[in-house]
Motif scaffolding. Structure first.
Motif, PDB file in Angstrom:
ATOM      1  N   ALA A 153      14.823 -32.317  -4.567  1.00 36.28           N
ATOM      2  CA  ALA A 153      15.502 -33.197  -3.725  1.00 36.28           C
ATOM      3  C   ALA A 153      14.039 -33.221  -3.200  1.00 36.28           C
ATOM      4  O   ALA A 153      13.861 -35.042  -2.113  1.00 36.28           O
ATOM      5  N   TYR A 194      27.878 -34.172  -1.685  1.00 33.65           N
ATOM      6  CA  TYR A 194      26.610 -33.685  -2.524  1.00 33.65           C
ATOM      7  C   TYR A 194      26.549 -32.464  -2.443  1.00 33.65           C
ATOM      8  O   TYR A 194      25.170 -31.479  -2.857  1.00 33.65           O
ATOM      9  N   TYR A 205      21.511 -35.474  -6.053  1.00 33.87           N
ATOM     10  CA  TYR A 205      21.146 -36.444  -5.549  1.00 33.87           C
ATOM     11  C   TYR A 205      21.331 -37.176  -5.634  1.00 33.87           C
ATOM     12  O   TYR A 205      20.827 -38.265  -6.466  1.00 33.87           O
ATOM     13  N   ILE A 254      19.579 -33.574 -11.371  1.00 38.55           N
ATOM     14  CA  ILE A 254      19.369 -32.649 -11.132  1.00 38.55           C
ATOM     15  C   ILE A 254      19.367 -31.313 -11.614  1.00 38.55           C
ATOM     16  O   ILE A 254      20.540 -31.261 -11.920  1.00 38.55           O
ATOM     17  N   PHE A 306      22.529 -30.237  -2.649  1.00 38.95           N
ATOM     18  CA  PHE A 306      22.178 -31.358  -3.521  1.00 38.95           C
ATOM     19  C   PHE A 306      23.220 -30.719  -4.578  1.00 38.95           C
ATOM     20  O   PHE A 306      22.054 -30.838  -5.726  1.00 38.95           O
ATOM     21  N   VAL A 348      16.586 -34.235   3.479  1.00 38.60           N
ATOM     22  CA  VAL A 348      16.767 -33.202   2.809  1.00 38.60           C
ATOM     23  C   VAL A 348      17.235 -32.401   4.037  1.00 38.60           C
ATOM     24  O   VAL A 348      15.771 -31.949   4.913  1.00 38.60           O
ATOM     25  N   ARG A 364      17.204 -26.471  -6.726  1.00 38.74           N
ATOM     26  CA  ARG A 364      17.719 -28.342  -6.068  1.00 38.74           C
ATOM     27  C   ARG A 364      17.259 -28.890  -4.521  1.00 38.74           C
ATOM     28  O   ARG A 364      16.280 -29.588  -5.252  1.00 38.74           O
ATOM     29  N   ARG A 365      17.319 -27.707  -4.033  1.00 39.87           N
ATOM     30  CA  ARG A 365      16.312 -28.812  -2.441  1.00 39.87           C
ATOM     31  C   ARG A 365      14.571 -28.927  -2.787  1.00 39.87           C
ATOM     32  O   ARG A 365      14.146 -29.838  -2.522  1.00 39.87           O
ATOM     33  N   TYR A 371      11.917 -35.708  -4.659  1.00 40.85           N
ATOM     34  CA  TYR A 371      12.203 -37.024  -4.919  1.00 40.85           C
ATOM     35  C   TYR A 371      13.065 -37.674  -3.887  1.00 40.85           C
ATOM     36  O   TYR A 371      11.694 -39.129  -3.926  1.00 40.85           O
ATOM     37  N   THR A 372      12.656 -37.412  -2.918  1.00 39.92           N
ATOM     38  CA  THR A 372      12.363 -38.482  -1.447  1.00 39.92           C
ATOM     39  C   THR A 372      10.690 -38.921  -1.159  1.00 39.92           C
ATOM     40  O   THR A 372      11.053 -39.272  -0.866  1.00 39.92           O
ATOM     41  N   SER A 424      23.525 -40.897  -8.842  1.00 37.49           N
ATOM     42  CA  SER A 424      22.659 -39.448  -8.393  1.00 37.49           C
ATOM     43  C   SER A 424      21.970 -39.450  -9.880  1.00 37.49           C
ATOM     44  O   SER A 424      22.339 -40.209 -10.637  1.00 37.49           O
TER      45      SER A 424
END
Length: 387
Positions: free
Chosen positions: A279, A137, A306, A365, A303, A297, A275-276, A282-283, A362
């Protein structure tokens, strides 16, 4: 809730932002008429080697071929064993079997989805020749521990970087409780995945963080002999045309794909940062849902996917609920490699991989994913979990 469809990956923003450069690159190759191993291939190899910080980058026609040729360049073959993870796409184990060796599966760390270094030593035998960690991932595996084990037992390391182009080993491994040498950790901290072991194997499949518009792959190494042999193997085992010395492959990156990848390469850090960002969002949005384990993260993670774990309820039902609301998801991977029909019944159980195969999901993303879309995804997920 919005009626819009949310794909698992949307490449259109990337394409639209680079469209003039992409067209110019394609036109340059078409005008040249050099479609196989043309100038753009060598230039891409030089540019990607500089980016990765390695001496050699050898372009091939797929990530799978990068693994196969990488293994052969390390002298891995019949009678040998290669330790790897069960929790990966089949190409990981397939490449080992393809060269006549035997994959030996070591269970994973549930926090990172990567091979658990604490369990590797018990699987080493007199036939073990290499360890193949997968940076699943986009999350770097516990490379300091893996390198220390490899050095202690005289093993080679080939990194499966199909999902981790641009990821860096940060010097700490989330969830890993295995100690390792401070000197090894210091030596490899900050290095790109694929540049830490003897060989790194990358995929440029269109959905990857750095994706072509067709298949493509790359072998990275600092070893001159490995590089020379890899270059031979990709062109039918010949250093000089019509002077074939060993059995090789027809595994050359198309010039068109190299030209397209050259356009994209300068943007990879920006895209990985995007992407981070998604992520992290989302987190944050998942923080108050105890039925879901969100990925941490961590520094260096890029990522490619995700991937959450659904602890309560039916993962497949949740996935179907999201699809019904227009939100695409994917399951990477529902069946661990050791449980696939080709290997089933031949290995002892890997309970963590088996469990995670029933839990992982997943979410959409891509670097440009808008906050409103991320919020919509999590609202729908929350509703499904609570049903």
């Amino acid at each position: 809730m919005s009626d819009s469809k949310v794909p698992i990956l949307d490449l259109s923003p990337q394409y639209q932002s680079l469209k003039p450069e992409i067209y110019a690159a394609i036109d340059r190759v078409l005008e040249s008429g050099q479609f196989i191993m043309g100038p753009d291939v060598k230039q891409f190899e030089q540019e990607v080697a500089t980016y990765l910080g390695v001496k050699h980058a050898i372009a091939v026609n797929s990530g799978t071929d990068a693994l196969v040729i990488g293994l052969r360049s390390l002298g891995i073959g019949a009678g040998d064993e290669v330790i790897t993870t069960p929790f990966s796409f089949f190409a990981t184990a397939e490449s080992i079997s393809s060269v006549g060796a035997t994959p030996i599966f070591v269970d994973i760390d549930p926090k990172t989805f990567n091979i658990d270094p604490a369990k590797i030593k018990d699987k080493i035998t007199s036939r073990t020749k290499a360890i193949m960690p997968v940076h699943l991932y986009g999350n770097p595996a516990a490379m300091a521990q893996i390198i220390e084990i490899a050095q202690a037992h005289g093993l080679k390391v080939i990194e499966d970087c199909a999902q981790s182009f641009g990821a860096r080993y940060a010097g700490s491994c989330s969830g890993c409780e295995t100690s390792c040498s401070d000197s090894i950790r210091a030596e490899i901290t900050g290095k790109m995945t694929g540049t830490i072991g003897d060989v790194g194997a990358y995929s440029f499949f269109p959905s990857k963080n750095l994706g072509a518009y067709g298949d493509g792959g790359l072998i990275a190494t600092n070893d001159d002999a490995i590089a020379d042999l890899s270059r031979m193997l990709r062109v039918h085992g010949a250093k000089k045309k019509y002077h074939n010395e060993i059995i090789g492959y027809n595994s050359r990156l198309d010039t068109l794909q190299a030209a397209i990848l050259r356009v994209k390469l300068p943007h990879i850090d920006e895209w990985n940062a995007g992407r981070r960002r998604v992520a992290s969002l989302y987190t944050q949005l998942l923080a108050d849902i105890p039925e879901i384990v969100a990925p941490e993260v961590v520094t260096g993670h890029v990522f490619h996917q995700y991937t959450i774990r659904i602890l309560k309820g039916d993962r497949d039902r949740v996935a179907n609920d999201l699809v019904a609301k227009g939100i695409s998801t994917m399951i990477y991977y529902p069946i661990p490699q050791d449980q696939l029909p080709i290997y089933a019944g031949k290995y002892p159980a890997n309970p963590i991989s088996d469990q995670l195969g029933t839990q992982v999901l997943s979410l959409p993303i891509w670097p440009e994913l808008d906050q409103s879309i991320a919020e919509e995804v999590i609202v729908c997920l929350r509703i499904s979990i609570n049903n």
